[in-house]
Design a protein around this motif. Structure first.
Motif, PDB file in Angstrom:
ATOM      1  N   MET A   1       0.909  -1.099   0.195  1.00 55.55           N
ATOM      2  CA  MET A   1       0.167   0.107  -0.055  1.00 55.55           C
ATOM      3  C   MET A   1       0.736   1.038  -0.017  1.00 55.55           C
ATOM      4  N   LEU A   2       0.450   2.271  -0.778  1.00 61.42           N
ATOM      5  CA  LEU A   2       0.993   3.519  -0.503  1.00 61.42           C
ATOM      6  C   LEU A   2       1.282   4.018   0.726  1.00 61.42           C
ATOM      7  N   LEU A   3       2.576   4.759   1.039  1.00 60.12           N
ATOM      8  CA  LEU A   3       2.712   5.347   2.375  1.00 60.12           C
ATOM      9  C   LEU A   3       1.559   6.390   2.628  1.00 60.12           C
ATOM     10  N   ASN A   4       1.190   6.403   3.696  1.00 59.10           N
ATOM     11  CA  ASN A   4       0.164   7.424   4.190  1.00 59.10           C
ATOM     12  C   ASN A   4       0.632   7.973   5.601  1.00 59.10           C
ATOM     13  N   SER A   5       0.105   9.259   5.949  1.00 58.09           N
ATOM     14  CA  SER A   5       0.199   9.825   7.388  1.00 58.09           C
ATOM     15  C   SER A   5      -1.102  10.583   7.440  1.00 58.09           C
ATOM     16  N   ALA A   6      -1.201  11.317   8.627  1.00 59.03           N
ATOM     17  CA  ALA A   6      -2.417  11.811   9.053  1.00 59.03           C
ATOM     18  C   ALA A   6      -2.760  13.148   8.262  1.00 59.03           C
ATOM     19  N   GLN A   7      -1.643  13.416   7.674  1.00 56.49           N
ATOM     20  CA  GLN A   7      -1.847  14.876   6.839  1.00 56.49           C
ATOM     21  C   GLN A   7      -1.636  14.410   5.198  1.00 56.49           C
ATOM     22  N   ASN A   8      -2.524  15.100   4.851  1.00 50.78           N
ATOM     23  CA  ASN A   8      -2.559  14.734   3.295  1.00 50.78           C
ATOM     24  C   ASN A   8      -1.901  15.900   2.602  1.00 50.78           C
ATOM     25  N   ASN A   9      -1.210  15.789   1.690  1.00 51.84           N
ATOM     26  CA  ASN A   9      -0.521  16.747   0.720  1.00 51.84           C
ATOM     27  C   ASN A   9      -1.265  18.177   0.451  1.00 51.84           C
ATOM     28  N   THR A  10      -2.610  17.956   0.356  1.00 56.21           N
ATOM     29  CA  THR A  10      -3.400  19.023   0.237  1.00 56.21           C
ATOM     30  C   THR A  10      -3.550  19.889   1.234  1.00 56.21           C
ATOM     31  N   GLU A  11      -3.073  19.624   2.372  1.00 57.21           N
ATOM     32  CA  GLU A  11      -3.268  20.496   3.672  1.00 57.21           C
ATOM     33  C   GLU A  11      -1.921  20.859   4.082  1.00 57.21           C
ATOM     34  N   LYS A  12      -0.711  20.257   3.491  1.00 59.45           N
ATOM     35  CA  LYS A  12       0.398  20.748   3.977  1.00 59.45           C
ATOM     36  C   LYS A  12       0.730  22.103   3.272  1.00 59.45           C
ATOM     37  N   GLU A 106      -6.305   1.982 -13.360  1.00 63.66           N
ATOM     38  CA  GLU A 106      -6.155   2.410 -12.056  1.00 63.66           C
ATOM     39  C   GLU A 106      -5.076   1.549 -11.426  1.00 63.66           C
ATOM     40  N   GLU A 107      -5.305   0.122 -11.617  1.00 60.15           N
ATOM     41  CA  GLU A 107      -4.577  -0.839 -10.703  1.00 60.15           C
ATOM     42  C   GLU A 107      -3.064  -0.571 -11.282  1.00 60.15           C
ATOM     43  N   ASP A 108      -2.955  -0.421 -12.493  1.00 60.10           N
ATOM     44  CA  ASP A 108      -1.460  -0.160 -13.018  1.00 60.10           C
ATOM     45  C   ASP A 108      -0.818   1.169 -12.472  1.00 60.10           C
ATOM     46  N   ILE A 109      -1.740   2.161 -12.389  1.00 67.19           N
ATOM     47  CA  ILE A 109      -1.129   3.337 -11.682  1.00 67.19           C
ATOM     48  C   ILE A 109      -0.876   3.180 -10.285  1.00 67.19           C
ATOM     49  N   GLY A 110      -1.777   2.394  -9.591  1.00 70.33           N
ATOM     50  CA  GLY A 110      -1.279   2.114  -8.043  1.00 70.33           C
ATOM     51  C   GLY A 110      -0.107   1.377  -7.936  1.00 70.33           C
ATOM     52  N   ASP A 144     -19.348   1.252  -3.427  1.00 67.40           N
ATOM     53  CA  ASP A 144     -18.750   0.095  -3.997  1.00 67.40           C
ATOM     54  C   ASP A 144     -17.608   0.468  -5.097  1.00 67.40           C
ATOM     55  N   ALA A 145     -18.212   1.483  -5.888  1.00 68.63           N
ATOM     56  CA  ALA A 145     -16.985   1.860  -6.865  1.00 68.63           C
ATOM     57  C   ALA A 145     -15.802   2.582  -6.341  1.00 68.63           C
ATOM     58  N   LEU A 146     -16.146   3.504  -5.210  1.00 69.33           N
ATOM     59  CA  LEU A 146     -15.073   4.243  -4.445  1.00 69.33           C
ATOM     60  C   LEU A 146     -14.094   3.217  -3.920  1.00 69.33           C
ATOM     61  N   HIS A 147     -14.440   2.232  -3.149  1.00 72.07           N
ATOM     62  CA  HIS A 147     -13.866   1.243  -2.756  1.00 72.07           C
ATOM     63  C   HIS A 147     -13.050   0.454  -3.569  1.00 72.07           C
ATOM     64  N   ASP A 148     -13.630   0.058  -4.611  1.00 75.80           N
ATOM     65  CA  ASP A 148     -12.692  -0.237  -5.766  1.00 75.80           C
ATOM     66  C   ASP A 148     -11.719   0.295  -6.438  1.00 75.80           C
ATOM     67  N   SER A 149     -11.660   1.635  -6.473  1.00 70.14           N
ATOM     68  CA  SER A 149     -10.792   2.369  -6.958  1.00 70.14           C
ATOM     69  C   SER A 149      -9.816   2.687  -5.834  1.00 70.14           C
ATOM     70  N   LEU A 150     -10.101   2.472  -4.451  1.00 71.98           N
ATOM     71  CA  LEU A 150      -9.062   2.577  -3.243  1.00 71.98           C
ATOM     72  C   LEU A 150      -8.371   1.459  -3.253  1.00 71.98           C
ATOM     73  N   ARG A 151      -8.967   0.214  -3.699  1.00 74.63           N
ATOM     74  CA  ARG A 151      -8.300  -0.813  -3.699  1.00 74.63           C
ATOM     75  C   ARG A 151      -7.285  -0.903  -4.751  1.00 74.63           C
ATOM     76  N   LYS A 152      -7.705  -0.577  -5.963  1.00 77.67           N
ATOM     77  CA  LYS A 152      -6.803  -0.585  -7.196  1.00 77.67           C
ATOM     78  C   LYS A 152      -5.490   0.381  -7.161  1.00 77.67           C
ATOM     79  N   LEU A 153      -6.192   1.286  -6.585  1.00 78.74           N
ATOM     80  CA  LEU A 153      -4.809   2.848  -6.645  1.00 78.74           C
ATOM     81  C   LEU A 153      -3.953   2.392  -5.275  1.00 78.74           C
TER      82      LEU A 153
END
Length: 340
Positions: A1-12, A106-110, A144-153
Motif C-alpha cells: 500500500m502507498l505510504l500514508n500519514s494523518a496529513q494529506n498533501n493538500t493540507e501541507k 487504476e490498478e497499473d497506476i497504483g 462500491d465503486a469508490l472502494h474498488d478504486s481505493l483498492r486498485k490505486l
C-alpha cells in the motif's frame, strides 16, 4: 500500500506561501529554496518568470490545495507503459495524476506509484490523485465503486473524487430515469465518503450549467470543489466559467490540446503563429491560455520532451494573442450539454 500519514498533501503548507486571492481561487507556489519566493499576480498573469508554474496550486473552496497542472492518463494503459510514463512524469516534476474507473488503468497506476515514489524520495502525501466514479461503467453504486478504486490505486484515500458524467448509469432505463434524483443520490453518497475520510475533495465532471445549478440547489451541505470538463479555444462557454467562479468551484480543463486523435488545434495556423512569435510550442500556447485564466489543466503526454514542455509554462500570452484564441468559432459538447 502507498505510504500514508494523518496529513494529506493538500493540507501541507509548511514549505509554501499563499500569494494572492484571485477570482475566488488563492494561488500558492512552493518554495524550492531556504528562503520563500514571493511573486505577484496581475489579472491571473505571472509577473515573475523565475517562479515555475509547475509549483502552482489552487486553494479549493474547502481550504485544501490542488496542483494547477496534472498528468491526464486517459488511454494510457498497460502496466509497462503506465510505469514508464509515470516514471518520466515524476522525474519532470508532476505531482498530480488524473485517472478514472473508465480508463482501466487504476490498478497499473497504483502499482507504478507504489514502486516509483520511493525512487524519488516521495510518499503518498507528496502526490495528488484524482479518480472518477464512471456511471456508464460502474452502475449507480458510488460506495462500491469508490472502494474498488481505493483498492486498485493502493491508497487509503483519494485526493479528488469526481462524478465522471451527469447521465444515467449502466442498467438504468434512460427512457424512464429520473436524472435529477439519480444525480442527487450520487452526490449524497459522495458527501458521505468525504465525511468518512475516504476522499479529501469531491467534485463533478462534464457538468453543464444546468447540472451545476441543480446540484447547488441540493448539495447536502457540500459544494463541489472542482468541475472538470472540456475546455479549449474551440469550446469555452463563458456562462459555465462565470458560474464556477461565482460559486468558488475550480474549473479544470481536459482536452486542452483538442483531444486524442484530434490535432486541429495543434495544427491551427493562428496557434502556430503565436507559438512561433513567442518561441514556444503550439501545445504550450494552448495550455498557457487556460492557466492564464486560472483554470487547472491535466494534459496527457507520454514522451519525456512533451511531459517537460507541458510543465514549462513560465511565459505570458499577450492580450492580443489571447483575443485571437478567444475568438475561435465555438463547437458544441453533446456529451455534456445534451444530457438531461
Amino acid at each position: 500500500m502507498l505510504l500514508n500519514s494523518a496529513q494529506n498533501n493538500t493540507e501541507k503548507q509548511s514549505d509554501s506561501v499563499v500569494l494572492h486571492n484571485l477570482q475566488q481561487h488563492r494561488i500558492m507556489f512552493q518554495s524550492t529554496a531556504s528562503c520563500l519566493v514571493f511573486v505577484t499576480l496581475v489579472a491571473g498573469v505571472l509577473s515573475d518568470a523565475s517562479t515555475s508554474t509547475k509549483d502552482l496550486k489552487y486553494e479549493l473552496n474547502n481550504g485544501n490545495f490542488m496542483p494547477a497542472i496534472g498528468l491526464g492518463t486517459s488511454r494510457i494503459t498497460g502496466a509497462d507503459r503506465v510505469k514508464d510514463v509515470l516514471d518520466k512524469a515524476l522525474a519532470a516534476g508532476y505531482r498530480q495524476f488524473d485517472t478514472a474507473a473508465a480508463y482501466n488503468n487504476e490498478e497499473d497506476i497504483g502499482n507504478a506509484l507504489e514502486e516509483l515514489l520511493p525512487k524519488y524520495n516521495l510518499t503518498r502525501n507528496d502526490i495528488f490523485i484524482t479518480t472518477k466514479f464512471s456511471p456508464w461503467k460502474q452502475g449507480e453504486n458510488v460506495t462500491d465503486a469508490l472502494h474498488d478504486s481505493l483498492r486498485k490505486l493502493k491508497t487509503p484515500y483519494i485526493d479528488l473524487y469526481l462524478i465522471h458524467w451527469p447521465g444515467a448509469g449502466a442498467g438504468v432505463n434512460k427512457a424512464t430515469a429520473n436524472f435529477t434524483a439519480l444525480r442527487a443520490e450520487r452526490w449524497q453518497k459522495m458527501v458521505k465518503a468525504l465525511k468518512d475520510g475516504l476522499v479529501k475533495n469531491i467534485g463533478v465532471s462534464n457538468y453543464a450549467v444546468k447540472h451545476l445549478r441543480e446540484l447547488l440547489a441540493n448539495d447536502f451541505g457540500t459544494k463541489p470543489a472542482v468541475n472538470q470538463g472540456l475546455w479549449n479555444p474551440l469550446y469555452h462557454p463563458a456562462e459555465l466559467l462565470e458560474l464556477c467562479r461565482k460559486e468558488g468551484i475550480l474549473l479544470e480543463a481536459y482536452s486542452s490540446l483538442g483531444g486524442t486523435h484530434d490535432d486541429n488545434l495543434l495544427q491551427n495556423e493562428d496557434v502556430k503563429k503565436v507559438a512561433e512569435k513567442l518561441g514556444k510550442t503550439p501545445a504550450q500556447v494552448l495550455l498557457r491560455w487556460a492557466v492564464q485564466q486560472n483554470i487547472a489543466i491535466i494534459p496527457k503526454a507520454t514522451s519525456k520532451q512533451h511531459l517537460e514542455d507541458n510543465l514549462n509554462l513560465d511565459f505570458t500570452l499577450p492580450d492580443e494573442d489571447v483575443s485571437v484564441l478567444n475568438g475561435f468559432p465555438q463547437k458544441r459538447n453533446p456529451f455534456s450539454e445534451d444530457t438531461p
